[in-house]
Motif scaffolding. Structure first.
Motif, short mmCIF file in Angstrom:
data_model
loop_
_atom_site.label_atom_id
_atom_site.label_comp_id
_atom_site.label_asym_id
_atom_site.label_seq_id
_atom_site.Cartn_x
_atom_site.Cartn_y
_atom_site.Cartn_z
N ASN A 45 6.23 -18.19 -12.90
CA ASN A 45 5.90 -17.43 -11.70
C ASN A 45 6.66 -18.01 -10.53
O ASN A 45 6.76 -19.23 -10.38
N ILE A 46 7.17 -17.14 -9.69
CA ILE A 46 7.94 -17.55 -8.53
C ILE A 46 7.15 -17.19 -7.29
O ILE A 46 6.60 -16.08 -7.19
N CYS A 47 7.10 -18.10 -6.33
CA CYS A 47 6.44 -17.83 -5.05
C CYS A 47 7.51 -17.76 -3.97
O CYS A 47 8.26 -18.71 -3.77
N ILE A 48 7.58 -16.63 -3.31
CA ILE A 48 8.56 -16.40 -2.25
C ILE A 48 7.83 -16.46 -0.92
O ILE A 48 6.82 -15.78 -0.73
N LEU A 49 8.34 -17.27 -0.01
CA LEU A 49 7.74 -17.42 1.31
C LEU A 49 8.67 -16.82 2.34
O LEU A 49 9.86 -17.14 2.38
N ILE A 50 8.14 -15.95 3.19
CA ILE A 50 8.93 -15.34 4.25
C ILE A 50 8.22 -15.57 5.57
O ILE A 50 7.02 -15.29 5.69
N ALA A 51 8.95 -16.05 6.55
CA ALA A 51 8.43 -16.18 7.92
C ALA A 51 9.03 -15.05 8.75
O ALA A 51 10.23 -14.78 8.65
N THR A 52 8.19 -14.38 9.54
CA THR A 52 8.69 -13.26 10.33
C THR A 52 8.34 -13.42 11.80
O THR A 52 7.32 -14.02 12.15
N TYR A 53 9.19 -12.87 12.63
CA TYR A 53 8.92 -12.70 14.06
C TYR A 53 9.81 -11.56 14.55
O TYR A 53 11.03 -11.70 14.58
N ILE A 70 3.83 -13.76 3.17
CA ILE A 70 4.52 -13.55 4.43
C ILE A 70 3.65 -14.06 5.57
O ILE A 70 2.49 -13.70 5.68
N ARG A 71 4.25 -14.88 6.42
CA ARG A 71 3.57 -15.40 7.60
C ARG A 71 4.27 -14.85 8.84
O ARG A 71 5.47 -15.03 9.02
N ASP A 72 3.51 -14.17 9.67
CA ASP A 72 4.08 -13.63 10.89
C ASP A 72 3.71 -14.52 12.07
O ASP A 72 2.61 -15.04 12.14
N ALA A 126 3.59 -7.02 -1.49
CA ALA A 126 3.59 -8.29 -0.76
C ALA A 126 2.17 -8.67 -0.39
O ALA A 126 1.36 -7.82 -0.04
N SER A 127 1.86 -9.94 -0.51
CA SER A 127 0.57 -10.44 -0.06
C SER A 127 0.76 -10.96 1.35
O SER A 127 1.67 -11.73 1.62
#
Length: 67
Positions: free
Chosen positions: A2-10, A35-37, A54-55
């Motif tokens: 399993n792969i965990c992808i982390l995305i930061a957004t602004y 995803i963390r905004d 997406a979670s």
């Protein structure tokens, strides 16, 4: 695997849909996307909330003080 992808957004609405579509279209399907905004004021949050693949978790911004 399993792969965990982390995305930061602004304020990332211009490219976020393309990013998520790219992830969805990968050949590897065993992944989660977190995803963390950081307080976007554009349409970023709606794009994230409307993506079924997406979670979305909100994380408070914290400041670390140097001792």
């Amino acid at each position: 695997m399993n792969i965990c992808i982390l995305i930061a957004t602004y304020n990332g609405e211009e490219f976020l849909s393309q990013q998520l579509d790219s992830l969805i279209n990968q050949t590897e399907k065993k992944w989660n996307c977190l995803i963390r905004d950081d307080g976007s004021s554009d349409n970023t949050l709606n794009i994230i909330k409307n993506s079924p693949n997406a979670s979305f978790y909100t994380c408070p911004f914290s400041v670390c003080e140097k001792n």
